[in-house]
Scaffold this motif. Structure first.
Motif, PDB file in Angstrom:
ATOM      1  N   PHE A 191       8.483  -6.769  17.488  1.00 56.44           N
ATOM      2  CA  PHE A 191       7.092  -6.754  17.005  1.00 56.44           C
ATOM      3  C   PHE A 191       6.943  -5.737  15.873  1.00 56.44           C
ATOM      4  O   PHE A 191       7.765  -4.816  15.738  1.00 56.44           O
ATOM      5  CB  PHE A 191       6.107  -6.449  18.150  1.00 56.44           C
ATOM      6  N   GLU A 192       5.908  -5.953  15.078  1.00 57.88           N
ATOM      7  CA  GLU A 192       5.648  -5.039  13.971  1.00 57.88           C
ATOM      8  C   GLU A 192       4.763  -3.901  14.475  1.00 57.88           C
ATOM      9  O   GLU A 192       3.737  -4.154  15.104  1.00 57.88           O
ATOM     10  CB  GLU A 192       4.939  -5.813  12.851  1.00 57.88           C
ATOM     11  N   LEU A 193       5.163  -2.674  14.224  1.00 55.15           N
ATOM     12  CA  LEU A 193       4.393  -1.519  14.696  1.00 55.15           C
ATOM     13  C   LEU A 193       3.691  -0.840  13.533  1.00 55.15           C
ATOM     14  O   LEU A 193       4.298  -0.555  12.508  1.00 55.15           O
ATOM     15  CB  LEU A 193       5.320  -0.512  15.389  1.00 55.15           C
ATOM     16  N   ASP A 194       2.411  -0.615  13.721  1.00 48.49           N
ATOM     17  CA  ASP A 194       1.620   0.055  12.698  1.00 48.49           C
ATOM     18  C   ASP A 194       1.002   1.295  13.348  1.00 48.49           C
ATOM     19  O   ASP A 194       0.365   1.180  14.394  1.00 48.49           O
ATOM     20  CB  ASP A 194       0.509  -0.923  12.261  1.00 48.49           C
ATOM     21  N   THR A 195       1.217   2.465  12.781  1.00 48.89           N
ATOM     22  CA  THR A 195       0.643   3.669  13.400  1.00 48.89           C
ATOM     23  C   THR A 195      -0.525   4.189  12.548  1.00 48.89           C
ATOM     24  O   THR A 195      -0.413   4.327  11.333  1.00 48.89           O
ATOM     25  CB  THR A 195       1.698   4.781  13.542  1.00 48.89           C
ATOM     26  N   ILE A 196      -1.628   4.441  13.207  1.00 51.55           N
ATOM     27  CA  ILE A 196      -2.847   4.886  12.506  1.00 51.55           C
ATOM     28  C   ILE A 196      -3.358   6.167  13.174  1.00 51.55           C
ATOM     29  O   ILE A 196      -3.714   6.157  14.351  1.00 51.55           O
ATOM     30  CB  ILE A 196      -3.945   3.797  12.563  1.00 51.55           C
ATOM     31  N   ALA A 197      -3.374   7.238  12.395  1.00 50.72           N
ATOM     32  CA  ALA A 197      -3.770   8.538  12.966  1.00 50.72           C
ATOM     33  C   ALA A 197      -5.261   8.789  12.788  1.00 50.72           C
ATOM     34  O   ALA A 197      -5.860   8.381  11.791  1.00 50.72           O
ATOM     35  CB  ALA A 197      -2.976   9.642  12.282  1.00 50.72           C
ATOM     36  N   ILE A 198      -5.843   9.459  13.771  1.00 52.35           N
ATOM     37  CA  ILE A 198      -7.235   9.920  13.665  1.00 52.35           C
ATOM     38  C   ILE A 198      -7.218  11.423  13.872  1.00 52.35           C
ATOM     39  O   ILE A 198      -6.668  11.910  14.861  1.00 52.35           O
ATOM     40  CB  ILE A 198      -8.143   9.306  14.751  1.00 52.35           C
ATOM     41  N   ASP A 199      -7.842  12.140  12.953  1.00 55.49           N
ATOM     42  CA  ASP A 199      -7.878  13.594  13.103  1.00 55.49           C
ATOM     43  C   ASP A 199      -8.883  14.020  14.164  1.00 55.49           C
ATOM     44  O   ASP A 199      -9.894  13.361  14.367  1.00 55.49           O
ATOM     45  CB  ASP A 199      -8.260  14.240  11.759  1.00 55.49           C
ATOM     46  N   HIS A 200      -8.575  15.138  14.812  1.00 57.55           N
ATOM     47  CA  HIS A 200      -9.494  15.760  15.759  1.00 57.55           C
ATOM     48  C   HIS A 200     -10.792  16.168  15.030  1.00 57.55           C
ATOM     49  O   HIS A 200     -10.705  16.620  13.905  1.00 57.55           O
ATOM     50  CB  HIS A 200      -8.822  17.008  16.343  1.00 57.55           C
TER      51      HIS A 200
ATOM     52  N   LEU B 292     -11.894   7.125  -0.020  1.00 60.02           N
ATOM     53  CA  LEU B 292     -11.012   6.524  -1.030  1.00 60.02           C
ATOM     54  C   LEU B 292      -9.626   7.163  -0.989  1.00 60.02           C
ATOM     55  O   LEU B 292      -8.610   6.468  -1.134  1.00 60.02           O
ATOM     56  CB  LEU B 292     -11.626   6.671  -2.433  1.00 60.02           C
ATOM     57  N   PHE B 293      -9.583   8.470  -0.776  1.00 61.52           N
ATOM     58  CA  PHE B 293      -8.281   9.148  -0.702  1.00 61.52           C
ATOM     59  C   PHE B 293      -7.487   8.612   0.486  1.00 61.52           C
ATOM     60  O   PHE B 293      -6.289   8.343   0.385  1.00 61.52           O
ATOM     61  CB  PHE B 293      -8.491  10.656  -0.575  1.00 61.52           C
ATOM     62  N   GLU B 294      -8.172   8.451   1.607  1.00 61.77           N
ATOM     63  CA  GLU B 294      -7.503   7.927   2.798  1.00 61.77           C
ATOM     64  C   GLU B 294      -6.993   6.506   2.542  1.00 61.77           C
ATOM     65  O   GLU B 294      -5.889   6.141   2.948  1.00 61.77           O
ATOM     66  CB  GLU B 294      -8.479   7.939   3.989  1.00 61.77           C
ATOM     67  N   PHE B 295      -7.785   5.725   1.837  1.00 62.84           N
ATOM     68  CA  PHE B 295      -7.418   4.333   1.561  1.00 62.84           C
ATOM     69  C   PHE B 295      -6.245   4.255   0.575  1.00 62.84           C
ATOM     70  O   PHE B 295      -5.292   3.502   0.785  1.00 62.84           O
ATOM     71  CB  PHE B 295      -8.638   3.599   0.986  1.00 62.84           C
ATOM     72  N   LEU B 296      -6.300   5.090  -0.473  1.00 61.26           N
ATOM     73  CA  LEU B 296      -5.293   4.977  -1.529  1.00 61.26           C
ATOM     74  C   LEU B 296      -4.030   5.792  -1.232  1.00 61.26           C
ATOM     75  O   LEU B 296      -2.917   5.318  -1.457  1.00 61.26           O
ATOM     76  CB  LEU B 296      -5.888   5.440  -2.873  1.00 61.26           C
ATOM     77  N   VAL B 297      -4.205   6.993  -0.735  1.00 62.06           N
ATOM     78  CA  VAL B 297      -3.058   7.895  -0.573  1.00 62.06           C
ATOM     79  C   VAL B 297      -2.638   8.041   0.894  1.00 62.06           C
ATOM     80  O   VAL B 297      -1.451   8.221   1.187  1.00 62.06           O
ATOM     81  CB  VAL B 297      -3.401   9.298  -1.165  1.00 62.06           C
ATOM     82  N   GLY B 298      -3.620   7.940   1.801  1.00 61.37           N
ATOM     83  CA  GLY B 298      -3.352   8.142   3.230  1.00 61.37           C
ATOM     84  C   GLY B 298      -2.113   7.433   3.758  1.00 61.37           C
ATOM     85  O   GLY B 298      -1.236   8.069   4.361  1.00 61.37           O
ATOM     86  N   PRO B 299      -1.987   6.118   3.520  1.00 60.84           N
ATOM     87  CA  PRO B 299      -0.835   5.402   4.084  1.00 60.84           C
ATOM     88  C   PRO B 299       0.518   5.944   3.608  1.00 60.84           C
ATOM     89  O   PRO B 299       1.519   5.821   4.300  1.00 60.84           O
ATOM     90  CB  PRO B 299      -1.045   3.966   3.589  1.00 60.84           C
ATOM     91  N   MET B 300       0.533   6.582   2.440  1.00 62.83           N
ATOM     92  CA  MET B 300       1.809   7.093   1.904  1.00 62.83           C
ATOM     93  C   MET B 300       2.209   8.413   2.561  1.00 62.83           C
ATOM     94  O   MET B 300       3.369   8.791   2.543  1.00 62.83           O
ATOM     95  CB  MET B 300       1.687   7.309   0.393  1.00 62.83           C
ATOM     96  N   ILE B 301       1.227   9.135   3.112  1.00 58.38           N
ATOM     97  CA  ILE B 301       1.541  10.466   3.665  1.00 58.38           C
ATOM     98  C   ILE B 301       1.173  10.582   5.143  1.00 58.38           C
ATOM     99  O   ILE B 301       0.922  11.663   5.660  1.00 58.38           O
ATOM    100  CB  ILE B 301       0.851  11.590   2.849  1.00 58.38           C
ATOM    101  N   GLY B 302       1.113   9.465   5.815  1.00 55.43           N
ATOM    102  CA  GLY B 302       0.911   9.493   7.269  1.00 55.43           C
ATOM    103  C   GLY B 302      -0.527   9.431   7.737  1.00 55.43           C
ATOM    104  O   GLY B 302      -0.793   9.472   8.929  1.00 55.43           O
ATOM    105  N   GLY B 303      -1.468   9.313   6.827  1.00 50.02           N
ATOM    106  CA  GLY B 303      -2.871   9.125   7.208  1.00 50.02           C
ATOM    107  C   GLY B 303      -3.538  10.384   7.730  1.00 50.02           C
ATOM    108  O   GLY B 303      -3.010  11.491   7.607  1.00 50.02           O
ATOM    109  N   ALA B 304      -4.740  10.174   8.303  1.00 48.76           N
ATOM    110  CA  ALA B 304      -5.564  11.276   8.845  1.00 48.76           C
ATOM    111  C   ALA B 304      -5.771  12.381   7.810  1.00 48.76           C
ATOM    112  O   ALA B 304      -5.583  13.558   8.081  1.00 48.76           O
ATOM    113  CB  ALA B 304      -4.948  11.833  10.125  1.00 48.76           C
ATOM    114  N   THR B 305      -6.147  11.982   6.620  1.00 46.34           N
ATOM    115  CA  THR B 305      -6.312  12.955   5.531  1.00 46.34           C
ATOM    116  C   THR B 305      -7.753  13.413   5.376  1.00 46.34           C
ATOM    117  O   THR B 305      -8.013  14.372   4.653  1.00 46.34           O
ATOM    118  CB  THR B 305      -5.885  12.321   4.193  1.00 46.34           C
TER     119      THR B 305
END
Lengths: 426, 334
Positions: A191-200, B292-305
């Protein structure tokens, strides 16, 4: 001077009396941003010990004493609580925070006090050869990830090679824990895994949910905590994501997480490592020996909720480990090292749980010198918004140890090498 | 239209909406700072306190019930009523006015003329005290927030169907805009209009502006500083109530709500601490910038920006314009 001597004598006398108790510190958080989750757990933990004292006269005839220390879910305060209470003869610490657990691992190991992080903390502490004083039975985050994927496999007839699974996670050590396991499982099942982070703390998640809306994952696994859970549920409803494909870890699956979202949360799933609800004989005893005697912890209004049950279950595991230690060593007044031996020899069978008034309340497991995590079973629960109840919709499922065991081995051995730990259990 | 451009436009619009939510929180800070020079660390907790009080009053919860029951051995929890949202808003506003009076009477009256850092420290103390009072008054559990004018007219949430359908017709891709964010935008517009009308066209408003411009000059023409500060804290309390309701509708009312203050700080840094339009524009710039930063750059640096990028953006503005976009220029004559 006379007064000082009197006070010292009284303190020493008090200390002697305290030694006769079995001390179980409770690092709780009834205040601060995570109080809504910490309070029911602390209530359940305290109420079970009260029950044991009131109904059975203690553990093996020795009263249990719970010392509650407020951490506000803050790692520094958690360490302060540990330092402040360890001298009281603490038998085991259940820190209720992955951050605090990580801080306590070296300290408690040096002090010779066991730490039990049930369903949180450092996953590779399963390896008892490396982590002598740390236990994380009955399960851990890596097992949780595997159990969730197994459930998804079952939903899809065993083939998920064309599926996309997103991991939506708290951007912290806790939230990142399942990533290596999911990557390994992704390779295994295709399966394709996509990781999405959410900040505290996660009050604003619009970017993440717009991304989910664009990428349309077939399933979402969710490692959230606190306000992040309620907001994620609401956002999922907003984008009309199918709730039955949204699975939270056990820290994202309590009543408090779903109730604010209302009817839209119907069908949301979460993993659990213990049963839900209050339809177990032990709750009758809690009513009779704890509530009716006015000894319920807190306001007494959390009984039977998911997090209350988790606190109760954690306390039950501590009591059973203490009993095992008493049997092993033939003494009632055990110390921390004896407690550790009891934890390492703990065996939770179906019969034992039934005799405690908790039939099928948790998975069966056995702890050994090598394996401090048990067999790692967990179940899937689903929320019924109209009935306002969680129900287990699967049996306790075994994780895919073929994938997880090598990861545990690698991580724990790296820790052993870094810290010059000699392997035990040989 | 290329797909990425459409996604970008959707992110931009959502950034604007998020910015309005941030601005709602920032407004309370601006009001108090402008009138008294106090950076109110407790503004986030005030939003929490106001939202908890609103839900408590609406649901007929007995305040301090656990304390009362523990002391007197009673078992009272509810009055047994369910109040209309508008009545609950009105009563909560009265509570916030009482709070404003108490804050002025018991804290700031004794700190007149003290250094700003002392006043700031006092608001830190106030924040923790208020959090404790809120816990004692209403309990720590998460409360569901329902704001309804009639049974069928409640604060809406979820995707706006009209925008979704229209944008789908136009571009072949339906934009997601949250109904709650649209409501928040309308409420923020109304709130800012009321604040401007109040400060420009009422006696009290003009007195507030006079105090903000020069305390001593205001005193010399007979304006009571005490009264004006109570008024300002009351207005900030009402703004906190609005922010608390809007944010609480997303997540339920819970203690983490106080952390929304963290979202307001970069807005204040960017927009200036003394300007209401600055809070609005600052909110919009931060909202759009971080999304916009999260949309454009976030995916390249792991997100949660978003959390840190908002502060980077604010710092960039600070370097070039320390007083913020709309702040008063700092001139010191030697």
């Amino acid at each position: 001077m006379k007064k000082l001597i009197l006070i010292t004598t009284a303190a020493l006398f008090g200390g002697t009396v305290a030694m006769a108790d079995l001390v179980f510190p409770s690092l709780s958080y009834r205040t601060g941003p995570y109080a809504a989750g910490g309070t029911p757990f602390a209530d359940g933990y305290a109420d079970y010990f009260t029950l044991i004292n009131e109904r059975d006269g203690g553990i093996g005839g020795v009263e249990a004493r719970v010392i509650e220390c407020e951490t506000s879910y803050n790692t520094e305060k958690g360490v302060e609580c540990y330092e402040a209470t360890k001298g009281e003869g603490a038998l085991v610490y259940q820190p209720l925070s992955t951050g605090i657990t990580y801080q306590l691992i070296p300290r408690a190991s040096a002090d010779g006090i066991p730490v039990h992080s049930a369903g949180y903390g450092r996953t590779s502490a399963v390896n008892g050869q490396v982590f002598e004083w740390i236990f994380n039975y009955p399960t851990n985050y890596w097992n949780g990830a595997s159990i969730a994927v197994k459930h998804i496999l079952e939903l899809n007839g065993g083939d998920i090679s064309d599926k996309k699974i997103a991991l939506l996670y708290h951007n912290s050590a806790y939230g990142k824990e399942p990533i290596p396991t999911l990557q390994a499982l992704s390779e295994k099942h295709g399966f394709e895994l996509d990781t999405i982070a959410i900040d505290h703390p996660g009050q604003e998640q619009k970017s993440q949910w717009l991304q989910i809306r664009r990428e349309q994952p077939d399933h979402i696994l969710f490692w959230g905590w606190g306000i992040m859970n309620q907001v994620a549920l609401q956002e999922a409803i907003n984008i009309r994501y199918p709730m039955e494909n949204f699975i939270g870890i056990w820290w994202s699956g309590a009543e408090i997480d779903v109730v604010p979202a209302g009817a839209g949360a119907d069908g949301y799933k979460s993993l659990q490592f213990h049963n839900v609800g209050s339809d177990f004989p032990v709750f009758d005893d809690i009513e009779e020996y704890v509530v009716k005697r006015g000894k319920a912890a807190g306001a007494g209004d959390q009984i039977g909720t998911v997090l209350y049950n988790r606190g109760l279950y954690s306390a039950m595991l501590a009591v059973e480990a203490a009993r095992t230690a008493q049997e092993l060593h033939g003494v009632a007044e055990i110390d921390a090292s004896m407690m550790r031996d009891g934890m390492e020899a703990l065996m939770m069978t179906a019969e034992r749980m039934a005799s405690l008034g908790l039939p099928n309340f948790g998975p069966t497991f056995q702890v050994t010198c090598e394996n401090h995590g048990g067999e790692g079973l967990g179940a899937v629960a689903q929320w019924d918004a109209s009935a306002q109840t969680w129900s287990l919709i699967t049996d306790f499922i075994a994780p895919d140890l073929e994938v997880i065991q090598p990861l545990i081995e690698a991580d724990s051995m790296a820790y052993a090498a870094e810290n010059n730990i000699e392997l035990r259990c040989n | 239209m290329p797909e990425q451009l459409l996604f970008g436009a959707e992110v931009f619009l959502n950034g604007l909406m998020a910015g309005v939510m941030y601005a709602l929180v920032a407004l309370g800070f601006v009001l108090i700072f402008k009138a008294s020079g106090i950076f109110n660390f407790a503004q986030g907790v005030m939003a929490l306190f106001a939202a908890m009080t609103f839900v408590g009053i609406q649901d007929g919860q007995v305040p301090f019930a656990h304390l009362i029951n523990a002391i007197f051995g009673t078992k009272i929890h509810h009055f047994g009523w369910e109040l209309h949202s508008l009545a609950a808003i009105f009563l909560t506003s009265l509570v916030m006015i009482c709070m404003a009076w108490a804050v002025q009477r018991f804290i700031f009256q004794y700190l007149v003329g003290q250094e700003p850092i002392i006043l700031f420290m006092a608001t830190i103390g106030l924040a923790y005290f208020l959090e404790g009072v809120a816990d004692l008054m209403w309990g720590a559990e998460i409360k569901t927030l329902d704001v309804c004018l009639t049974d069928n007219t409640c604060l809406p949430q979820g995707i706006n169907q009209l925008i979704d359908a229209k944008t789908y017709d136009w571009f072949g891709y339906g934009f997601f805009i949250d109904n709650l964010d649209i409501s928040a935008t309308l409420v923020a517009m109304l709130l800012v209009t009321v604040l401007i009308v109040f400060s420009q066209y009422t006696k009290q408003g003009r007195a507030m502006r006079a105090v903000a411009d020069d305390h001593q000059a205001a005193l010399s023409v007979g304006i009571s500083l005490n009264y004006i500060w109570i008024l300002v804290w009351s207005v900030a309390g009402f703004v906190a109530l609005v922010a608390g309701i809007m944010w609480g509708a997303k997540s339920g009312v819970q203690f983490s709500l106080s952390l929304i203050a963290l979202k307001a700080l970069p807005v204040l840094m960017l927009g200036g601490f003394t300007s209401i339009p600055g809070a609005i524009v600052g909110g919009l710039v931060i909202g759009v910038g971080e999304k916009l930063f999260e949309f454009l750059v976030g995916p390249m640096i792991g997100g949660a920006t978003e959390n840190w990028f908002a502060y980077v953006l604010a710092l960039l503005f600070l370097v070039f314009r320390p007083q913020g976009l709309f702040g008063e220029k700092i001139i010191e004559r030697v």
